[in-house]
Design an enzyme around this catalytic site. Structure first.
Site, short mmCIF file in Angstrom:
data_model
loop_
_atom_site.label_atom_id
_atom_site.label_comp_id
_atom_site.label_asym_id
_atom_site.label_seq_id
_atom_site.Cartn_x
_atom_site.Cartn_y
_atom_site.Cartn_z
N THR A 97 -7.80 -25.67 -15.95
CA THR A 97 -6.53 -25.85 -15.24
C THR A 97 -6.76 -25.53 -13.77
O THR A 97 -7.05 -24.38 -13.41
CB THR A 97 -5.44 -24.91 -15.80
OG1 THR A 97 -5.33 -25.11 -17.20
CG2 THR A 97 -4.11 -25.18 -15.14
N LYS A 172 0.23 -30.51 -16.64
CA LYS A 172 -0.01 -29.12 -17.08
C LYS A 172 0.90 -28.16 -16.31
O LYS A 172 1.38 -27.16 -16.85
CB LYS A 172 -1.49 -28.78 -16.88
CG LYS A 172 -1.86 -27.32 -17.13
CD LYS A 172 -1.92 -26.95 -18.60
CE LYS A 172 -2.25 -25.45 -18.75
NZ LYS A 172 -2.36 -25.02 -20.12
N LYS A 240 -2.72 -17.53 -12.00
CA LYS A 240 -3.44 -18.62 -11.32
C LYS A 240 -2.64 -19.92 -11.46
O LYS A 240 -2.39 -20.63 -10.49
CB LYS A 240 -4.83 -18.75 -11.95
CG LYS A 240 -5.73 -19.82 -11.40
CD LYS A 240 -6.03 -20.97 -12.34
CE LYS A 240 -6.46 -20.66 -13.73
NZ LYS A 240 -6.57 -21.83 -14.60
#
Ligand code: NAP
Length: 288
Positions: A97, A172, A240
């Site tokens: 990701t 995502k 993150k």
């Protein structure tokens, strides 16, 4: 069957590579910490390489599942990175990701090396990787998607081609916005149920058959109530991801007040020592 390299044998990458080996592909694996590669080849069919370049040099498809943007850059364009070693026409599929912009840049650099690139972040957590039941969101060209899709079936229950480079990462981000709000809602709900003296197992067994149902409710409320947070997706990784979401939203001029607040709550959990605990540890802000 294909010649495959897999870079990054962490919580997600290790089991994903194992499914590819089980499907009969010829595997070469790389992990920064050698002990994980050694343990992987002791259990699965395949060999190990000491650098991403050595792993990638004869692969048809190179998969990666590492940490963050910088880490993907390290294993692709860094010294001993895969891109300069890959053969013309081979394909790099990144399951990490990372930012949509980084993914788009890497697709451009890949093309300059004569290779192809897909961004393909995943959802489904440690259990999804182990059971081969991940959801994969892919960005890139259709011809590359069509090539990678049958191979990724080894560890997926749903694979979507979301659009051009970066679209997988943007999808995502949508996923992480949903999860942030849902997990905070469940942390408050579990806390409330326990303080009210209800049997939380019974409460969520009943509620999970109604309109409040969610994967997080079915899979995490019991462990939240028990104070167990060892289920894979680390708070550090979530911060993150929410950082990527909030950066992208700022660029688009979109405000995401709940996501921003939950990101702040996760920073509280980090201060409580929960950096590597799973994301359901949000409840620790209420129940210490
Ligand atoms: P992890 O267990 O920490 O594994 C990360 C792997 O990447 C490790 O093998 C690590 O090597 C390697 N790595 C990190 N930086 C590197 C670098 N600069 N060069 C080479 N190798 C490097 O993480 P994970 O939970 O598998 O997550 C991996 C990715 O999937 C992350 O982007 C995460 O956001 C995403 N993701 C995770 C989950 C989940 O539930 N865990 C779910 C969906 C998506 P070492 O062994 O040397 O540390």
């Amino acid at each position: 069957m294909a010649q495959i390299a897999f870079l990054g044998l962490g919580i997600m990458g290790g089991p994903m590579a194992a499914h590819l080996a089980k499907a009969g592909h010829t595997m070469t694996v790389y992990n920064r910490t050698l002990a994980k590669s050694t343990a992987w080849v002791a259990k699965h069919a395949g060999k190990m390489a000491k650098t991403p370049a050595l792993a990638a040099q004869s692969a048809d498809i190179v998969f990666a599942c590492v940490g963050a943007d910088r880490d993907v850059e390290d294993v692709t364009t860094g010294p001993d990175g895969a891109f300069s070693a890959m053969t013309t026409g081979s394909l790099f599929v990144d399951h990490t990701t990372i930012g949509a912009d980084t993914a788009r840049q890497l697709a451009i650099v890949a093309r300059q090396h004569g290779i192809r690139f897909l961004d393909a972040p995943v959802s489904g957590g440690q259990a999804g990787a182990e059971n081969g039941q991940l959801t994969i969101m892919v960005g890139g060209d259709t011809v590359d998607f069509d090539r990678a899709e049958p191979v990724m079936q080894a560890y997926a229950k749903r694979i979507g081609h979301m659009g051009p480079s970066g679209a997988g990462q943007l999808t995502k981000m949508v996923n992480q916005i949903c999860i942030a709000g849902v997990v905070q809602g469940l942390a408050e709900a579990v806390h409330f149920a326990l303080e009210a003296g209800l049997d939380s197992t019974q409460v969520f067994d009943v509620l999970s058959k109604g309109a409040a149902q969610s994967w997080q409710m079915e899979n995490r409320t019991a462990t939240m109530a028990d104070g167990k947070f060892d289920f894979g997706f680390a708070v550090d990784w979530m911060r993150k991801d929410l950082g990527l979401v909030l950066d992208e939203a700022r660029r688009m001029g979109v405000t995401l007040p709940v996501t921003a607040l939950v990101d702040h709550f996760y920073s509280d959990v980090q201060k409580l020592g929960g950096k590597r605990q799973d994301t359901s540890s949000l409840i620790r802000r209420f129940r210490r």
